[in-house]
Every structure is written in structure tokens, then in C-alpha cells.
Design a protein around this motif. Sequence first.
Motif, PDB file in Angstrom:
ATOM      1  N   VAL A 118     -61.397 -42.820 -46.011  1.00 34.25           N
ATOM      2  CA  VAL A 118     -61.052 -41.498 -45.468  1.00 34.25           C
ATOM      3  C   VAL A 118     -60.543 -41.629 -44.037  1.00 34.25           C
ATOM      4  CG1 VAL A 118     -61.975 -39.255 -44.801  1.00 34.25           C
ATOM      5  CG2 VAL A 118     -62.613 -40.263 -46.990  1.00 34.25           C
ATOM      6  N   ILE A 119     -61.207 -42.469 -43.245  1.00 33.97           N
ATOM      7  CA  ILE A 119     -60.749 -42.681 -41.866  1.00 33.97           C
ATOM      8  C   ILE A 119     -59.329 -43.237 -41.868  1.00 33.97           C
ATOM      9  CG2 ILE A 119     -61.121 -44.056 -39.779  1.00 33.97           C
ATOM     10  CD1 ILE A 119     -64.117 -43.845 -40.330  1.00 33.97           C
ATOM     11  N   LEU A 120     -59.047 -44.179 -42.762  1.00 36.23           N
ATOM     12  CA  LEU A 120     -57.687 -44.730 -42.856  1.00 36.23           C
ATOM     13  C   LEU A 120     -56.695 -43.653 -43.284  1.00 36.23           C
ATOM     14  CD1 LEU A 120     -55.749 -47.111 -42.787  1.00 36.23           C
ATOM     15  CD2 LEU A 120     -56.398 -47.622 -45.167  1.00 36.23           C
ATOM     16  N   THR A 121     -57.126 -42.784 -44.212  1.00 34.63           N
ATOM     17  CA  THR A 121     -56.253 -41.685 -44.650  1.00 34.63           C
ATOM     18  C   THR A 121     -55.918 -40.752 -43.492  1.00 34.63           C
ATOM     19  OG1 THR A 121     -57.195 -41.732 -46.880  1.00 34.63           O
ATOM     20  CG2 THR A 121     -56.060 -39.715 -46.218  1.00 34.63           C
ATOM     21  N   LEU A 122     -56.930 -40.357 -42.716  1.00 38.16           N
ATOM     22  CA  LEU A 122     -56.703 -39.466 -41.583  1.00 38.16           C
ATOM     23  C   LEU A 122     -55.818 -40.126 -40.532  1.00 38.16           C
ATOM     24  CD1 LEU A 122     -60.255 -37.879 -41.098  1.00 38.16           C
ATOM     25  CD2 LEU A 122     -58.317 -36.983 -42.377  1.00 38.16           C
ATOM     26  N   ALA A 123     -56.056 -41.409 -40.276  1.00 39.00           N
ATOM     27  CA  ALA A 123     -55.236 -42.124 -39.300  1.00 39.00           C
ATOM     28  C   ALA A 123     -53.782 -42.180 -39.750  1.00 39.00           C
ATOM     29  CB  ALA A 123     -55.787 -43.536 -39.087  1.00 39.00           C
ATOM     30  N   THR A 124     -53.566 -42.396 -41.054  1.00 38.02           N
ATOM     31  CA  THR A 124     -52.197 -42.438 -41.582  1.00 38.02           C
ATOM     32  C   THR A 124     -51.511 -41.080 -41.450  1.00 38.02           C
ATOM     33  OG1 THR A 124     -52.860 -44.142 -43.177  1.00 38.02           O
ATOM     34  CG2 THR A 124     -50.796 -42.972 -43.607  1.00 38.02           C
ATOM     35  N   ILE A 125     -52.251 -40.001 -41.742  1.00 41.11           N
ATOM     36  CA  ILE A 125     -51.687 -38.653 -41.621  1.00 41.11           C
ATOM     37  C   ILE A 125     -51.284 -38.368 -40.174  1.00 41.11           C
ATOM     38  CG2 ILE A 125     -52.217 -36.189 -41.797  1.00 41.11           C
ATOM     39  CD1 ILE A 125     -54.087 -36.916 -44.155  1.00 41.11           C
ATOM     40  N   ILE A 126     -52.158 -38.749 -39.241  1.00 41.85           N
ATOM     41  CA  ILE A 126     -51.852 -38.528 -37.824  1.00 41.85           C
ATOM     42  C   ILE A 126     -50.622 -39.328 -37.416  1.00 41.85           C
ATOM     43  CG2 ILE A 126     -52.707 -38.878 -35.473  1.00 41.85           C
ATOM     44  CD1 ILE A 126     -55.527 -38.388 -36.603  1.00 41.85           C
ATOM     45  N   LEU A 127     -50.536 -40.573 -37.890  1.00 39.45           N
ATOM     46  CA  LEU A 127     -49.379 -41.417 -37.576  1.00 39.45           C
ATOM     47  C   LEU A 127     -48.093 -40.793 -38.111  1.00 39.45           C
ATOM     48  CD1 LEU A 127     -48.255 -44.056 -36.426  1.00 39.45           C
ATOM     49  CD2 LEU A 127     -48.739 -45.134 -38.647  1.00 39.45           C
ATOM     50  N   VAL A 128     -48.143 -40.310 -39.350  1.00 42.29           N
ATOM     51  CA  VAL A 128     -46.963 -39.664 -39.938  1.00 42.29           C
ATOM     52  C   VAL A 128     -46.583 -38.418 -39.136  1.00 42.29           C
ATOM     53  CG1 VAL A 128     -46.114 -38.423 -41.972  1.00 42.29           C
ATOM     54  CG2 VAL A 128     -47.375 -40.562 -42.243  1.00 42.29           C
ATOM     55  N   TYR A 129     -47.585 -37.645 -38.723  1.00 37.34           N
ATOM     56  CA  TYR A 129     -47.333 -36.445 -37.922  1.00 37.34           C
ATOM     57  C   TYR A 129     -46.663 -36.802 -36.603  1.00 37.34           C
ATOM     58  CZ  TYR A 129     -48.269 -32.287 -35.112  1.00 37.34           C
ATOM     59  OH  TYR A 129     -48.136 -31.196 -34.297  1.00 37.34           O
ATOM     60  N   ARG A 130     -47.221 -37.796 -35.910  1.00 35.59           N
ATOM     61  CA  ARG A 130     -46.661 -38.208 -34.632  1.00 35.59           C
ATOM     62  C   ARG A 130     -45.233 -38.743 -34.785  1.00 35.59           C
ATOM     63  NH1 ARG A 130     -49.052 -36.484 -29.914  1.00 35.59           N
ATOM     64  NH2 ARG A 130     -51.296 -36.764 -29.967  1.00 35.59           N
ATOM     65  N   LEU A 131     -45.011 -39.543 -35.825  1.00 39.60           N
ATOM     66  CA  LEU A 131     -43.690 -40.108 -36.069  1.00 39.60           C
ATOM     67  C   LEU A 131     -42.683 -39.010 -36.379  1.00 39.60           C
ATOM     68  CD1 LEU A 131     -41.811 -42.529 -36.471  1.00 39.60           C
ATOM     69  CD2 LEU A 131     -42.610 -42.641 -38.864  1.00 39.60           C
ATOM     70  N   THR A 132     -43.082 -38.063 -37.224  1.00 42.99           N
ATOM     71  CA  THR A 132     -42.179 -36.964 -37.586  1.00 42.99           C
ATOM     72  C   THR A 132     -41.863 -36.101 -36.366  1.00 42.99           C
ATOM     73  OG1 THR A 132     -43.151 -36.916 -39.803  1.00 42.99           O
ATOM     74  CG2 THR A 132     -41.837 -35.018 -39.140  1.00 42.99           C
TER      75      THR A 132
END
Length: 231
Positions: free
Chosen positions: A76-90
Motif C-alpha cells: 500500500v505504501i508503494l501504491t501511494l508513493a507511485t500515485i504521488i509520483l504520477v501526480y507530481r510528474l503530471t
Amino acid sequence: MPEPFEGLLLAGESWSFLGEVALRSALSFLLVLVALKCTGKRGVRQLTLFELVIILTLGSAAGDVAFYKEVGLLPVILTLATIILVYRLTTYLTLKWPRLERLIEGEAVNIIEDGRFTDFFVGESISPDEFFMELRISGVEHLGQVRRAILEVNGDVSVFRQPENEVRPGLDICPEKFKKKYKAIPFPGLFACIKCGYTSEYQADRTFVCPECGAHTCAEASDRFCKRNGG
């Protein structure tokens, strides 16, 4: 407790699992809180479509770890980190390429220009009742008071009022007036086209046909606050 009720309440889990659920729920709350802080202040304001997707995805990931013992914290922590990364990149890419931002979040559009509806509103892309509620919250009683109304990308409506000396007659948006729609003019007075907002004086007992758009439905208009009428 009888076995059927225990199955209904616990679905086969032991009573001790309730304590684990409480702990998992508290941890998932903290994870989402940290994730929202990492997305920046925009994540806690009125949400755009893109931000709403991010929030729903974060909530879904956090909900899984709260209720399912098969779901561990690290995935779950990896999932949240990935979502945040995608948000920041977008977010970064939309700053570099404005077209991408328009593609993802859409564009602000004019709904009213000088007391009249634009073609966007004629296309019924927004509910009239919801839109008029936003205008009433801004203190607007009729469209003649509005110089411009803009539907923002986050769903808010920005209202720019006419100067006091330029207020003109317009469609009355108070519920008791707007809900009464007419195909024929019931009495002499100001009436406005429901489709485009064109407003004029009419005599009674005549079929309404808008000279601007050809629509056949009208509602009462108002000249309240018009300086030339002593408002």
C-alpha cells in the motif's frame, strides 16, 4: 452469541481481528494524510477532475489495507508513493505543455456574456438549476446584473457583475419566477427567452417566439436595479 449472528457481524473472522482493523484504519488514515500533504495545497482545495481521481485512488488503496488482512502495509505504501509520483510528474508536464492541462482538466468557459447565455449553456452542458443556485449565492437576482459568468475547471462559477449604471433587464432567476415557464405571454410585462436569455417587453395573449434564437418558451424577467427605471 449464536453462530448465524456471529457470521453476519464478523464474516468468519475472529473477534481479535477487530482490533487489527482499528489499527489498520488509523494507519491508512495517516498514510492518506501524508500523501495529501505530499501532493501540495491544491489537493485539499476544491478539486478538479484530475485531483478527484487522485483522491479516489488514494482512498481505494488505503481502504484495502484497513479491511483486508491479506493486504500488507508495504504494497500500500508503494501504491501511494507511485500515485504521488504520477501526480507530481503530471503536474510538471502540464506546466510545460498547456495543451496537456486542457486535455486533462478541461478549460474555463463563459456561460453568460452581458446578461445573455452563450452557446455553451445552450448546449445544456450544465444544469440550469445548479447554475442559477450559484448565481443566487453570489447575490444575483436576474441575468441583467451579470456582465460575465465563467464555469471554472473545478466546477465553481465565477460571477462578474455589471456596474450599477449598466444593469439592464434580464431573466429572473428567483425560483418562484423561473419555474413558471410560458409558451404564450400571460400578461403585459418583461419576459426573457429560456434558451438564450433575450429580454424584452411583451403584450399579453401572444405566442412567444424569441427573435434571437427562435425558441418558444419564456419566463418572467426583471428590471430591478436598473437606474433608468428608478432602481
